[in-house]
Design an enzyme around this catalytic site. Structure first.
Site, PDB file in Angstrom:
ATOM      1  N   ASP A  41       0.819  -1.223   0.000  1.00  0.00           N
ATOM      2  CA  ASP A  41       0.000   0.000   0.000  1.00  0.00           C
ATOM      3  C   ASP A  41       0.850   1.269   0.000  1.00  0.00           C
ATOM      4  O   ASP A  41       0.375   2.329  -0.383  1.00  0.00           O
ATOM      5  CB  ASP A  41      -1.017   0.026   1.146  1.00  0.00           C
ATOM      6  CG  ASP A  41      -0.425  -0.225   2.518  1.00  0.00           C
ATOM      7  OD1 ASP A  41       0.454  -1.097   2.639  1.00  0.00           O
ATOM      8  OD2 ASP A  41      -0.844   0.439   3.492  1.00  0.00           O
ATOM      9  N   HIS A  42       2.127   1.162   0.411  1.00  0.00           N
ATOM     10  CA  HIS A  42       3.002   2.345   0.476  1.00  0.00           C
ATOM     11  C   HIS A  42       3.848   2.538  -0.782  1.00  0.00           C
ATOM     12  O   HIS A  42       4.515   3.552  -0.916  1.00  0.00           O
ATOM     13  CB  HIS A  42       3.893   2.248   1.723  1.00  0.00           C
ATOM     14  CG  HIS A  42       3.089   2.310   2.991  1.00  0.00           C
ATOM     15  ND1 HIS A  42       3.093   3.398   3.833  1.00  0.00           N
ATOM     16  CD2 HIS A  42       2.206   1.422   3.521  1.00  0.00           C
ATOM     17  CE1 HIS A  42       2.259   3.184   4.841  1.00  0.00           C
ATOM     18  NE2 HIS A  42       1.705   1.986   4.673  1.00  0.00           N
TER      19      HIS A  42
HETATM   20 ZN   LIG Z   1       2.618  -1.528   6.606  1.00  0.00          ZN
HETATM   21 ZN   LIG Z   2       0.138   0.687   5.452  1.00  0.00          ZN
END
Ligand SMILES: [Zn+2]
Ligand SMILES: [Zn+2]
Length: 273
Positions: A64-65
């Site tokens: 997600d990053h």
């Molecule tokens: Zn994480």
């Molecule tokens: Zn995250």
């Protein structure tokens, strides 16, 4: 110094929230921290084009990053008038991820070089793998790297960015720990990704329950802020997604443990220090 929450979402898809990304700007400084889903759209909405970035900092390699790493590399490359390396600071392992991303872009890079007479070289990415205790310079800022605890995800790091007489800590994901306390000491702002334990516990799904192990709750982030003497607490990466009208509830939970200003909201919420 201005901090803009470009993406306040999490791995769970949300039509209103981009994935985790934060923009930090000061005199002579424009840096992106993490590059979650849809970051490019929010970056442009904040008035920044990718070639304007001095560097990108990555807290950890959870998908997600870093989902939009390829978009960031490609768009910076094609929008830059001449060769300009994209400088990335991240934890150990970042180099491999960047190399694999570049590999996946190989056909596109070939098409564009073939098509544009003034484009002769592919994107150049300069990766610096950092460990807790490292200090480096980006634009006008001095950046200190700290340890975070997001186990079993390792390694994970946080950044303390100091520029123009202000300091801001990008805490990334994780639970409270001594490394984070130390990094946050007397910072003007502390940006932390948070979850609502009370709401997560209501979801009868083990995979969702597992996230309780390695994320700060809203209350824990507020406690860290108080212990470290932080000026402003900035909350992001809301799990579950913060729904319209719920802002007061989230803020109240933090305010039980932190007396200073608390910043949270939709994507593009910004705070000036
Ligand atoms: Zn994480
Ligand atoms: Zn995250």
């Amino acid at each position: 110094m201005r901090i803009t929450l470009l993406g306040t979402g999490s791995p769970m898809p949300d039509a209103r929230r981009a994935g985790p990304s934060t923009l930090v700007q000061a005199d002579g400084l424009t840096v992106l921290v993490d590059c979650g889903r849809g970051v490019m759209m929010r970056l442009v909405a904040a008035g920044v084009l990718p070639p304007m970035l001095d560097a990108m900092l990555i807290t950890h390699l959870h998908s997600d990053h870093i989902t939009d790493l390829g978009d960031m590399i490609t768009t910076r490359w094609v929008m830059s008038p001449g060769p300009r390396p994209f400088v990335i600071y991240g934890p150990l392992g970042t180099h491999d991820v960047v190399q694999h991303t570049l590999q996946s872009l190989t056909p596109d890079v070939g098409y564009r070089i073939h098509h544009h007479d003034d484009l002769n070289d592919g994107p150049v990415v300069e990766v610096h793998e950092m460990s807790p205790g490292d200090v480096f310079t980006v634009g006008s800022a001095q950046v200190t790297v700290g340890a975070t605890d997001h186990r079993p995800v390792e390694p994970t790091i946080a950044f303390r960015i100091e520029a123009g007489g202000k300091s801001a800590v990008m805490g990334g994901d994780g639970i409270p720990c001594a490394g984070l306390d130390e990094l946050c000491k007397n910072a003007d702002a502390y940006v932390q990704t948070v979850i609502r334990e009370d709401l997560v516990r209501l979801v009868p799904n083990q995979r969702f329950q597992d996230i309780l192990d390695y994320h700060s709750t809203v209350q824990q982030a507020a406690q860290t802020a108080t212990q470290a003497g932080v000026g402003t607490l900035v909350l992001t990466h809301y799990v579950p997604s913060m729904q319209p009208g719920q802002e007061g509830e989230w803020r109240a939970l933090a305010a039980e443990h932190f007396a200073g200003p608390i910043v949270l909201g939709d994507d593009l919420t910004a705070v000036d220090l």
